[in-house]
Design a protein around this motif. Structure first.
Motif, mmCIF file in Angstrom:
data_model
loop_
_atom_site.group_PDB
_atom_site.id
_atom_site.type_symbol
_atom_site.label_atom_id
_atom_site.label_comp_id
_atom_site.label_asym_id
_atom_site.label_seq_id
_atom_site.Cartn_x
_atom_site.Cartn_y
_atom_site.Cartn_z
ATOM 1 N N ASN A 70 99.500 -8.202 -53.568
ATOM 2 C CA ASN A 70 100.356 -7.572 -54.776
ATOM 3 C C ASN A 70 101.459 -8.418 -53.699
ATOM 4 O O ASN A 70 102.675 -8.689 -55.052
ATOM 5 N N VAL A 71 101.442 -8.413 -52.384
ATOM 6 C CA VAL A 71 102.795 -9.324 -51.660
ATOM 7 C C VAL A 71 103.136 -10.679 -52.968
ATOM 8 O O VAL A 71 104.399 -10.549 -53.308
ATOM 9 N N LEU A 72 101.785 -11.466 -53.563
ATOM 10 C CA LEU A 72 101.934 -12.771 -53.387
ATOM 11 C C LEU A 72 103.097 -12.139 -54.802
ATOM 12 O O LEU A 72 103.252 -13.181 -55.561
ATOM 13 N N ASP A 73 101.834 -11.269 -55.963
ATOM 14 C CA ASP A 73 102.157 -11.148 -57.246
ATOM 15 C C ASP A 73 103.811 -10.640 -57.442
ATOM 16 O O ASP A 73 104.696 -11.399 -57.769
ATOM 17 N N VAL A 128 97.777 -9.559 -44.581
ATOM 18 C CA VAL A 128 97.933 -8.030 -44.364
ATOM 19 C C VAL A 128 97.004 -7.641 -43.727
ATOM 20 O O VAL A 128 96.704 -7.483 -43.802
ATOM 21 N N ILE A 129 97.567 -6.797 -42.747
ATOM 22 C CA ILE A 129 96.624 -6.062 -42.364
ATOM 23 C C ILE A 129 96.706 -3.807 -42.112
ATOM 24 O O ILE A 129 97.756 -3.567 -42.229
ATOM 25 N N TYR A 130 95.258 -3.808 -43.570
ATOM 26 C CA TYR A 130 95.394 -2.579 -43.355
ATOM 27 C C TYR A 130 94.477 -1.609 -43.199
ATOM 28 O O TYR A 130 93.309 -2.511 -43.113
ATOM 29 N N ASN A 131 95.032 -0.469 -42.588
ATOM 30 C CA ASN A 131 93.457 0.066 -41.507
ATOM 31 C C ASN A 131 93.023 -0.733 -41.067
ATOM 32 O O ASN A 131 91.529 -0.289 -40.806
ATOM 33 N N GLY A 132 93.140 -1.533 -40.267
ATOM 34 C CA GLY A 132 92.483 -2.708 -39.025
ATOM 35 C C GLY A 132 92.125 -3.475 -39.584
ATOM 36 O O GLY A 132 91.529 -4.887 -38.904
ATOM 37 N N TRP A 133 91.572 -4.291 -41.045
ATOM 38 C CA TRP A 133 91.115 -5.003 -41.590
ATOM 39 C C TRP A 133 92.463 -6.110 -42.366
ATOM 40 O O TRP A 133 93.512 -5.568 -42.643
ATOM 41 N N GLN A 134 92.084 -7.366 -42.136
ATOM 42 C CA GLN A 134 92.761 -8.605 -42.183
ATOM 43 C C GLN A 134 92.857 -8.865 -44.209
ATOM 44 O O GLN A 134 91.464 -9.017 -44.963
ATOM 45 N N GLY A 135 93.721 -9.147 -44.936
ATOM 46 C CA GLY A 135 93.583 -10.120 -45.901
ATOM 47 C C GLY A 135 94.229 -11.424 -45.648
ATOM 48 O O GLY A 135 95.551 -11.286 -45.064
ATOM 49 N N ASP A 136 93.863 -12.578 -46.599
ATOM 50 C CA ASP A 136 94.777 -14.035 -46.125
ATOM 51 C C ASP A 136 95.322 -14.214 -47.276
ATOM 52 O O ASP A 136 93.354 -14.802 -47.916
ATOM 53 N N ALA A 137 95.962 -15.230 -48.022
ATOM 54 C CA ALA A 137 95.992 -15.835 -49.049
ATOM 55 C C ALA A 137 97.190 -16.140 -49.440
ATOM 56 O O ALA A 137 98.375 -16.523 -49.084
ATOM 57 N N ALA A 138 97.111 -17.361 -50.304
ATOM 58 C CA ALA A 138 98.403 -18.482 -50.981
ATOM 59 C C ALA A 138 98.170 -18.976 -51.787
ATOM 60 O O ALA A 138 97.216 -19.090 -52.931
ATOM 61 N N ARG A 139 99.256 -18.999 -52.217
ATOM 62 C CA ARG A 139 100.176 -19.326 -53.839
ATOM 63 C C ARG A 139 100.935 -20.476 -53.235
ATOM 64 O O ARG A 139 101.991 -20.519 -52.615
ATOM 65 N N THR A 140 100.847 -21.236 -54.736
ATOM 66 C CA THR A 140 102.046 -22.259 -54.887
ATOM 67 C C THR A 140 102.985 -22.093 -56.418
ATOM 68 O O THR A 140 102.376 -22.068 -57.057
#
Length: 248
Positions: free
Chosen positions: A22-25, A98-110
């Motif tokens: 959602n952040v990247l979008d 992003v950390i949510y409820n102690g768990w990580q998400g990681d992504a990248a876009r160009t």
């Protein structure tokens, strides 16, 4: 040490992964000619905080922002700044965690800003393709080296350089866990992937040489020949019969 995740763990990572997407979008819709990279970073920070999550990059080993924003020849880890203005024709790579409820998400876009050259457009397209080539036949039991082999083969077939100084990684409660996930390698080599492993695969592909230089700020990495670089990343979970992309 590699940590296998339970189905309950992966369910939690789906939530952090969705927020990362959602952040990247949001950033893709918000990026515009004339804005600063600091303004773009603030949009990410504000969104992450608004949903009760934590920007995992902020203050990580002293990093001063919520995103890494890297323009043209900057490969990764560009620090957002009030002094860096986004301009027509640039490619802008945004990496976010992003950390949510102690768990990580990681992504990248160009992202491509305005009208970009055909050469840059192809670089962005092929870099994204490298990721999908990497996961095409992955499943529990696949050798780790198959990931790097697939990325490297596709990138080099298009005349591009594959960054070797930086790699993907395991991910879970920590942003960086075992194993390291190179974007280069030999098919059939390395540890065997197991169901429950969660990893971030992130092709970093240069238009020219694979070689890079590290900047004096302790973070930024640029192509040695000054040619553009693109970055595409997702967090995935390994399953018995394939993969689940958690940030798409």
């Amino acid at each position: 040490m590699i940590t296998l995740k339970s189905e309950a763990d992966i369910a939690c990572m789906r939530e952090s992964g969705k927020l990362t997407k959602n952040v990247l979008d949001l950033l893709g819709k918000s990026i515009r000619i004339g804005m600063t990279t600091k303004e773009l970073d603030k949009i990410a920070y504000d969104y992450i905080k608004s949903v009760g999550a934590i920007p995992s990059f902020l203050n990580y080993e002293g990093y001063p922002a919520s995103t890494c924003i890297s323009i043209d020849e900057m490969v990764v880890h560009g620090i957002p700044s009030d002094d860096i203005v986004i301009r027509e024709g640039q490619i802008v790579s945004v990496d976010v965690g992003v950390i949510y409820n102690g768990w990580q998400g990681d992504a990248a876009r160009t992202f491509m800003v305005g009208k970009v050259s055909p050469e840059k457009e192809k670089l962005v397209k092929v870099t994204e393709e490298c990721f999908f080539k990497a996961i095409e036949n992955l499943r529990s039991g696949s050798p780790l080296g198959d990931i790097g082999y697939a990325v490297q083969s596709h990138a080099e077939a298009n005349g591009y350089g594959v960054v070797k100084a930086l790699v993907g990684h395991g991910i879970g409660r920590e942003m960086h866990e075992d194993p390291s996930v190179p974007n280069f390698g030999r098919k059939g080599t390395g540890i065997r992937l197991k169901s429950g492993m969660t990893i971030a695969i992130e092709p970093m592909i240069n238009m020219g040489t694979w070689q890079v230089n590290f900047l004096n700020d302790g973070w930024g990495v640029v192509t040695r020949d000054g040619k553009p670089s693109a970055h595409y990343e997702n967090t995935i979970a390994i399953t018995d019969d394939g993969v689940e992309i958690l940030t798409l």
